[in-house]
Design an enzyme around this catalytic site. Sequence first.
Site, PDB file in Angstrom:
ATOM      1  N   ASP A 199       0.866  -1.183   0.000  1.00  0.00           N
ATOM      2  CA  ASP A 199       0.000   0.000   0.000  1.00  0.00           C
ATOM      3  C   ASP A 199       0.900   1.230   0.000  1.00  0.00           C
ATOM      4  OD1 ASP A 199      -2.232   1.848   0.472  1.00  0.00           O
ATOM      5  OD2 ASP A 199      -3.344   0.102   1.132  1.00  0.00           O
ATOM      6  N   HIS A 222       2.049   1.956  -3.208  1.00  0.00           N
ATOM      7  CA  HIS A 222       1.082   2.876  -3.809  1.00  0.00           C
ATOM      8  C   HIS A 222       1.566   4.317  -3.788  1.00  0.00           C
ATOM      9  CE1 HIS A 222      -2.555  -0.066  -3.173  1.00  0.00           C
ATOM     10  NE2 HIS A 222      -1.554  -0.602  -3.840  1.00  0.00           N
TER      11      HIS A 222
END
Length: 441
Positions: A199, A222
């Site tokens: 993430d 991310h």
Amino acid sequence: MFILQIFTSSTALDVTQFGAIGDGVTDDSQAFLKAWEVVCSGTGDGQLVVPAGMTFMLQPLNFQGSCKSTPVVVQILGNLVASSKGKWKGDKDQWILFTDIEGLVVEGGGEINGQGSSWWEHKGSRPTALKFKSCNNLRLSGITHVDSPMAHIHINQCNDVSISNLRINAPESSPNTDGIDVAASSNVIIQDCIIATGDDCIAINSGTSNIRISGIDCGPGHGISIGSLGKDGETASVENVCVQNCNFRGTMNGARIKTWPGGSGYARMITFHGITLDNVENPIIIDQHYNNGGSEKTKDDKSSAVEVSKVMYSNFVGTSKSEYGVDFRCSQSVPCTDIFMRDVRIETATSGQGQVAQGQCLNVRGVSTLALPGLECLAISTDMLSSAELPEQTCALPQSVQPNTLPLQDPLWVYGSGGKRLRVYSVVLTSFISLVIFVLG
């Protein structure tokens, strides 16, 4: 013998002195809590050592302040490992929690392993591996963080924080394993870290201000995100953030700002500067329709939105995995304003011929110069310096709010066997030399 005993007297406290076994199987939680209670009370010069060459299995722990010693130094030289999900006991919100501690230093070359693989398919609550709450003048450095069940490090309600030289690693497929999350905190410096997660490498959440991020190598993951902000109609605030001299390698996003439809508040005075991109899916993205308003409590985005303004993207270079190098999707009711782009060149990774990526924008107002891809929503200017209050000025943090990142006093110790810290007092050394001279004389 008397002199030798003085020379080797330990001032720091070793967790093994309190019964910690360090075999990676035995639950050492109570030994750590006993050691913390003594150190927090002021014994051992406020220094706690987790010795090298040993692995300590811990259940969820809360290291509570306030402490009599300032600073309190926790040296993690060995390894800490969580129990698996099936053997987990206690709090499922976090594994290791430090609360209400002034001047906390957590450092060393050890490893914190959250054993996250047993949690990642679990649909319910999953714990953050390491959390700091209400810890002002915090310093965190040198440690390797591996496989958290959820976020690896969470900073909440902390002011004057320095985070540096961390390695954070989890598989790209691991869900919600953010590297570092910051919320409701101010005057935070994060620098020189290598982060690979499933993430956000770093996420800046509501209530934060005066954040400096530099020297981050991010990927997979991310990207570095502002948000998400405004979920369930909440009011959010983020301002004065500088992200500079960072690399994104094979990430889903690079520089991202994400807000939920129907929220309120602001994200402003944000700079992304000196960014290198290597095969990044969304190199530059503002998304005020985050998750398509997937929350059940999300309001219509036409009624309200978190205002995004005064954002600077400068000195970007590299490649986009997708055809779009820049993607601005802003709210109709609260458009993104004062968005600046300067010295940006993003090419498609697949073209192999230096083909410039495309850009798209919705409800955006701003200025660009020497930026490729160009955006029709941004006015072209050859002199952006005339623009008032450029957000890149936020990279120069005023001296009055510089975090206290100075090193501790010159070290007075060396590490002996088992990681125990040994201290030599100069007055004793002087007395010993005087004694030798007297005897020889």
